[in-house]
Scaffold this active site. Structure first.
Site, PDB file in Angstrom:
ATOM      1  N   SER A 178     -45.146  10.318  27.945  1.00 57.45           N
ATOM      2  CA  SER A 178     -44.807   9.504  28.600  1.00 57.45           C
ATOM      3  C   SER A 178     -43.732   8.694  28.616  1.00 57.45           C
ATOM      4  CB  SER A 178     -46.270   9.084  28.664  1.00 57.45           C
ATOM      5  OG  SER A 178     -46.092   7.416  29.899  1.00 57.45           O
ATOM      6  N   ASP A 179     -43.242   8.284  30.245  1.00 59.09           N
ATOM      7  CA  ASP A 179     -41.865   7.819  30.205  1.00 59.09           C
ATOM      8  C   ASP A 179     -41.848   7.122  31.719  1.00 59.09           C
ATOM      9  OD1 ASP A 179     -38.919   7.927  29.411  1.00 59.09           O
ATOM     10  OD2 ASP A 179     -38.537   8.071  31.712  1.00 59.09           O
ATOM     11  N   GLN A 180     -41.384   6.115  31.769  1.00 60.12           N
ATOM     12  CA  GLN A 180     -41.384   5.124  33.162  1.00 60.12           C
ATOM     13  C   GLN A 180     -39.808   4.902  33.461  1.00 60.12           C
ATOM     14  OE1 GLN A 180     -42.785   1.079  32.857  1.00 60.12           O
ATOM     15  NE2 GLN A 180     -44.951   2.227  33.831  1.00 60.12           N
ATOM     16  N   ARG A 209     -39.366  11.704  35.617  1.00 64.81           N
ATOM     17  CA  ARG A 209     -39.869  11.315  34.726  1.00 64.81           C
ATOM     18  C   ARG A 209     -41.331  12.091  34.061  1.00 64.81           C
ATOM     19  NH1 ARG A 209     -37.522   7.877  33.257  1.00 64.81           N
ATOM     20  NH2 ARG A 209     -35.826   7.755  34.804  1.00 64.81           N
ATOM     21  N   GLY A 213     -44.158   9.316  34.338  1.00 62.03           N
ATOM     22  CA  GLY A 213     -44.336  10.746  33.906  1.00 62.03           C
ATOM     23  C   GLY A 213     -45.901  10.615  33.270  1.00 62.03           C
TER      24      GLY A 213
END
Length: 185
Positions: free
Chosen positions: A61-63, A38, A99
């Site tokens: 951002s990343d999830q 992430r 992230g």
């Protein structure tokens, strides 16, 4: 939910559930890899935008989410997959890894990953159907929007930043932006 085809090395659909077949102990050991992934994807997203806007402060951002740390789940995309995700989540804990990257034009990027644990209560098929008709969370990993009616499906939420569950950890983001010299409010 679509299972992972290990011979293809790719999910078999864009909204796949990747069953990693991990024991609980192995899954706990696997968590750092999910956090690292992430973080890396957040950096890649921010840097891709920063190339076009080299003087800007860019946020990436990343999830991702797992059920009991065992199966990676994504956005369901359809009613049928959302039903399957909620049935699988019923009475279990989902771990969300969000992230975050703040790309600075004049310095190294600031990067973090926030874990949020969400425990679902036991859900009946009728409750699942009523919820999915009311809110249609087909674009939401885990098939429940905690910022809406999905909160009624939960027993507990635990993590350092409640906004991380929605996809962008705002408390941590504000701290990072202060590190970059911005002031709030």
């Amino acid at each position: 939910m679509t299972k992972y085809d290990s011979s293809a090395h790719e999910p078999t659909s864009p909204h796949s559930c990747l069953d990693l077949g991990l024991s609980a102990r192995t899954a706990r050991a696997f968590a750092p890899a999910l956090r690292g992934l992430r973080r890396r994807l957040s950096i890649e997203k921010a840097s891709a935008v920063a190339v076009r806007y080299p003087d800007a402060l860019v946020i990436g951002s990343d999830q991702t989410a797992t059920i009991d740390g065992r199966a990676v789940i994504g956005k369901p995309g359809t009613h049928e997959r959302a039903v399957a995700q909620l049935r699988a989540a019923s009475g279990k804990t989902l771990h969300f890894y969000s992230g975050l990257c703040v790309w600075r034009p004049d310095g190294a990027p600031l990067v973090d990953c926030i874990e949020t644990r969400v425990t679902f209560r036991r859900l009946s098929d009728d409750e699942i159907e009523r919820y999915l008709i009311a809110e249609t969370p087909y674009d939401c990993a885990g098939s429940a929007k905690s910022e809406g009616l999905g909160v009624s499906l939960l027993d507990a939420q635990d993590g350092p930043d409640p906004s991380a569950l929605v996809g962008l950890p705002l408390i941590r983001l504000c701290a990072m932006l202060r590190e970059c010299g911005l002031t709030f409010p």
